[in-house]
Design an enzyme around this catalytic site. Structure first.
Site, PDB file in Angstrom:
ATOM      1  N   THR A 168      -4.613   5.855   2.485  1.00  0.00           N
ATOM      2  CA  THR A 168      -5.094   7.717   3.120  1.00  0.00           C
ATOM      3  C   THR A 168      -5.871   8.207   2.128  1.00  0.00           C
ATOM      4  OG1 THR A 168      -2.903   7.729   4.541  1.00  0.00           O
ATOM      5  CG2 THR A 168      -4.181   9.789   4.771  1.00  0.00           C
ATOM      6  N   GLU A 192       0.903  -1.391  -0.139  1.00  0.00           N
ATOM      7  CA  GLU A 192       0.244   0.157  -0.047  1.00  0.00           C
ATOM      8  C   GLU A 192       0.912   1.325  -0.506  1.00  0.00           C
ATOM      9  OE1 GLU A 192      -2.433   2.956   3.418  1.00  0.00           O
ATOM     10  OE2 GLU A 192      -2.672   0.385   3.430  1.00  0.00           O
ATOM     11  N   LYS A 246     -10.756  -3.029   8.554  1.00  0.00           N
ATOM     12  CA  LYS A 246      -9.204  -2.176   9.276  1.00  0.00           C
ATOM     13  C   LYS A 246      -9.362  -1.806  10.535  1.00  0.00           C
ATOM     14  CE  LYS A 246      -6.011   1.742   8.892  1.00  0.00           C
ATOM     15  NZ  LYS A 246      -6.040   2.649   7.643  1.00  0.00           N
TER      16      LYS A 246
END
Length: 197
Positions: free
Chosen positions: A70, A40, A130
């Site tokens: 993000t 990521e 998450k």
């Protein structure tokens, strides 16, 4: 692309946050060489979006999925789509961003920290979640969640490194995501040891 497929081969994801482009590609290659399939790259600014695009290109050559992290705004989602990211990740649950990501064809991994977050995300059809910040929630959070929602696969993120990753996996996390700890060059190899049968 689905998270079941993204995380099928290894319970570890490398997060390459705030690193220069060349260093990010280098670390991604090292992760892939060690059997850590998933990477990521957070996209908190346009420079990071360019890094994401470079890592996506490197991953495409090896058939490896690279996600955008993000992703908290429409602009960041646009960067992720433009770069060719395989999925998006966010620190929290923003229903508008989540729906927009799904509409763009990208699986979305939202951050959750409460049972309400989990129920809201699941009601939207988000399968993988998450748990963030995992180091604050602690391994007991995962054990507790296994009671009411044993079917939910969680990615433990935030404060995870090679020294505590196994504890989170043992507590019920399906995947551990490691970010800032990767500044230590020994972390990737130590994390790869978790993949050993």
């Amino acid at each position: 692309m689905s998270f079941d497929r993204v995380f099928a081969k290894a319970p570890v994801m490398a997060i390459l946050r705030g690193m220069p482009l060349a260093r990010s590609v280098e670390l991604a290659d090292r992760a892939w060489d060690l059997g850590i399939e998933c990477v990521e790259v957070p996209v908190q600014d346009e420079e990071a979006a360019a890094v994401l695009a470079a890592v996506v290109a490197a991953g495409a050559e090896r058939g490896k999925p690279v996600g955008a992290g993000t992703v908290t705004t429409a602009e960041r989602l646009a960067w992720a789509v433009s770069a060719g990211a395989a999925f998006t990740v966010a620190p929290g649950l923003d229903t508008e961003v989540a729906r927009a990501s799904l509409a763009a064809g990208l699986p979305h991994l939202p951050g959750v920290a409460t049972a309400t977050d989990v129920q809201t995300a699941r009601a939207m059809g988000l399968d993988w979640l998450k748990a963030f910040p995992a180091s604050v929630l602690g391994p007991d959070w995962f054990r507790a969640m296994r009671g009411p929602v044993p079917e939910v696969p969680f990615v433990a993120t935030g404060g995870i490194d090679a020294s505590n990753a196994a504890a989170y996996l043992a507590a019920g996390a399906k995947v551990v995501a490691v970010g800032s700890a990767l500044e230590d060059p020994g972390q990737l190899r130590a994390l790869a040891a978790l993949l050993a049968p």
